[in-house]
Write a protein that holds these residues in place. Structure first.
Motif, PDB file in Angstrom:
ATOM      1  N   VAL A  14       0.837  -1.196   0.000  1.00 51.30           N
ATOM      2  CA  VAL A  14       0.000   0.000   0.000  1.00 51.30           C
ATOM      3  C   VAL A  14       0.876   1.252   0.000  1.00 51.30           C
ATOM      4  O   VAL A  14       1.843   1.337   0.744  1.00 51.30           O
ATOM      5  N   VAL A  15       0.506   2.210  -0.834  1.00 50.05           N
ATOM      6  CA  VAL A  15       1.097   3.545  -0.830  1.00 50.05           C
ATOM      7  C   VAL A  15       0.013   4.494  -0.367  1.00 50.05           C
ATOM      8  O   VAL A  15      -1.114   4.463  -0.878  1.00 50.05           O
ATOM      9  N   ARG A  16       0.339   5.344   0.605  1.00 50.72           N
ATOM     10  CA  ARG A  16      -0.592   6.376   1.067  1.00 50.72           C
ATOM     11  C   ARG A  16       0.108   7.725   0.961  1.00 50.72           C
ATOM     12  O   ARG A  16       1.207   7.890   1.472  1.00 50.72           O
ATOM     13  N   ILE A  17      -0.561   8.652   0.303  1.00 46.33           N
ATOM     14  CA  ILE A  17      -0.016   9.998   0.144  1.00 46.33           C
ATOM     15  C   ILE A  17      -1.149  10.989   0.340  1.00 46.33           C
ATOM     16  O   ILE A  17      -2.272  10.763  -0.117  1.00 46.33           O
ATOM     17  N   GLY A  40      -3.424  17.211 -18.630  1.00 47.52           N
ATOM     18  CA  GLY A  40      -2.612  18.402 -18.507  1.00 47.52           C
ATOM     19  C   GLY A  40      -1.630  18.404 -17.345  1.00 47.52           C
ATOM     20  O   GLY A  40      -0.702  19.198 -17.329  1.00 47.52           O
ATOM     21  N   TRP A  41      -1.815  17.517 -16.365  1.00 51.32           N
ATOM     22  CA  TRP A  41      -0.923  17.534 -15.209  1.00 51.32           C
ATOM     23  C   TRP A  41      -0.428  16.158 -14.768  1.00 51.32           C
ATOM     24  O   TRP A  41       0.567  16.059 -14.049  1.00 51.32           O
ATOM     25  N   PHE A  42      -1.082  15.106 -15.182  1.00 56.47           N
ATOM     26  CA  PHE A  42      -0.793  13.778 -14.626  1.00 56.47           C
ATOM     27  C   PHE A  42       0.665  13.361 -14.819  1.00 56.47           C
ATOM     28  O   PHE A  42       1.322  12.937 -13.874  1.00 56.47           O
ATOM     29  N   ALA A 124       6.858  -3.240  -6.075  1.00 57.39           N
ATOM     30  CA  ALA A 124       6.363  -2.085  -6.846  1.00 57.39           C
ATOM     31  C   ALA A 124       5.995  -0.894  -5.959  1.00 57.39           C
ATOM     32  O   ALA A 124       5.697   0.182  -6.470  1.00 57.39           O
ATOM     33  N   VAL A 125       6.033  -1.065  -4.641  1.00 56.94           N
ATOM     34  CA  VAL A 125       5.595  -0.011  -3.727  1.00 56.94           C
ATOM     35  C   VAL A 125       6.458   1.243  -3.865  1.00 56.94           C
ATOM     36  O   VAL A 125       5.936   2.357  -4.008  1.00 56.94           O
ATOM     37  N   ASP A 126       7.765   1.102  -3.813  1.00 55.76           N
ATOM     38  CA  ASP A 126       8.637   2.286  -3.872  1.00 55.76           C
ATOM     39  C   ASP A 126       8.465   3.061  -5.178  1.00 55.76           C
ATOM     40  O   ASP A 126       8.390   4.286  -5.167  1.00 55.76           O
ATOM     41  N   ALA A 127       8.401   2.354  -6.301  1.00 52.58           N
ATOM     42  CA  ALA A 127       8.246   3.025  -7.595  1.00 52.58           C
ATOM     43  C   ALA A 127       6.901   3.750  -7.681  1.00 52.58           C
ATOM     44  O   ALA A 127       6.823   4.868  -8.204  1.00 52.58           O
ATOM     45  N   HIS A 128       5.846   3.135  -7.169  1.00 48.41           N
ATOM     46  CA  HIS A 128       4.535   3.788  -7.206  1.00 48.41           C
ATOM     47  C   HIS A 128       4.477   4.965  -6.228  1.00 48.41           C
ATOM     48  O   HIS A 128       3.839   5.975  -6.517  1.00 48.41           O
ATOM     49  N   HIS A 129       5.144   4.839  -5.103  1.00 49.60           N
ATOM     50  CA  HIS A 129       5.194   5.976  -4.174  1.00 49.60           C
ATOM     51  C   HIS A 129       5.884   7.160  -4.844  1.00 49.60           C
ATOM     52  O   HIS A 129       5.393   8.289  -4.795  1.00 49.60           O
ATOM     53  N   GLN A 130       7.005   6.907  -5.498  1.00 46.75           N
ATOM     54  CA  GLN A 130       7.722   7.985  -6.182  1.00 46.75           C
ATOM     55  C   GLN A 130       6.884   8.547  -7.329  1.00 46.75           C
ATOM     56  O   GLN A 130       6.794   9.757  -7.517  1.00 46.75           O
ATOM     57  N   TRP A 132       3.530   8.552  -7.742  1.00 40.31           N
ATOM     58  CA  TRP A 132       2.410   9.353  -7.249  1.00 40.31           C
ATOM     59  C   TRP A 132       2.892  10.661  -6.646  1.00 40.31           C
ATOM     60  O   TRP A 132       2.255  11.710  -6.812  1.00 40.31           O
ATOM     61  N   SER A 133       4.020  10.631  -5.940  1.00 40.89           N
ATOM     62  CA  SER A 133       4.562  11.872  -5.376  1.00 40.89           C
ATOM     63  C   SER A 133       4.872  12.871  -6.486  1.00 40.89           C
ATOM     64  O   SER A 133       4.506  14.051  -6.405  1.00 40.89           O
ATOM     65  N   ASP A 134       5.553  12.402  -7.525  1.00 42.38           N
ATOM     66  CA  ASP A 134       5.879  13.279  -8.653  1.00 42.38           C
ATOM     67  C   ASP A 134       4.616  13.820  -9.310  1.00 42.38           C
ATOM     68  O   ASP A 134       4.513  15.007  -9.639  1.00 42.38           O
TER      69      ASP A 134
END
Length: 144
Positions: A14-17, A40-42, A124-130, A132-134
């Motif tokens: 799970v990633v939570r942001i 336009g932003w994703f 895949a958690v770390d890559a998805h966290h990065q 989504w953060s970006d």
């Protein structure tokens, strides 16, 4: 304000942001649910992003980039405008499907966005966290 994933307390896969955004919930909702706004932003402008959305439970969506060539797609599971939605998430070429949940809280001119990406493979958690953060780092500029 940013609430980052606390890896010691987070459930596996799970990633939570979270973000506090300087825009009303209806405006943030539109940024996530209008295809032109989402494109336009994703992803960064150099990706030449396109989006197609059928915003209803059971409806499909697809977000694609041409440079680099990649896409994610899935089905809307829950849609409760302008506060919540959940959707299946699958990268092109990947057999694994995960689930993204977005919750928008607040009244007036501020929105607290809570995003949870669940059912991810552990690797895949770390890559998805990065990712989504970006992605969410670009949202305030789009909303301004």
């Amino acid at each position: 304000m940013t609430i980052e994933n606390d890896k010691e307390l987070a459930a596996p896969g799970v990633v939570r942001i979270g973000r506090t955004l300087d825009a009303p919930p209806a405006r943030v909702w539109r940024a996530f649910t209008d295809p032109d706004e989402l494109a336009g932003w994703f992803w960064p402008p150099s990706f030449k992003t396109s989006a197609a959305l059928d915003l209803r439970p059971g409806g499909q969506y697809r977000i694609a980039a041409s440079t680099p060539e990649m896409a994610v797609s899935g089905e809307y599971l829950e849609v409760e405008p302008p506060r919540e939605c959940a959707f299946a998430w699958r990268w092109d070429g990947d057999d694994h499907t995960s689930v993204v949940r977005i919750e928008l809280l607040g009244d007036g001119d501020l929105t607290e966005l809570r995003l949870a990406h669940e059912q991810l493979p552990a690797d895949a958690v770390d890559a998805h966290h990065q990712g989504w953060s970006d992605c969410l780092d670009r949202l305030p500029g789009h909303l301004a």
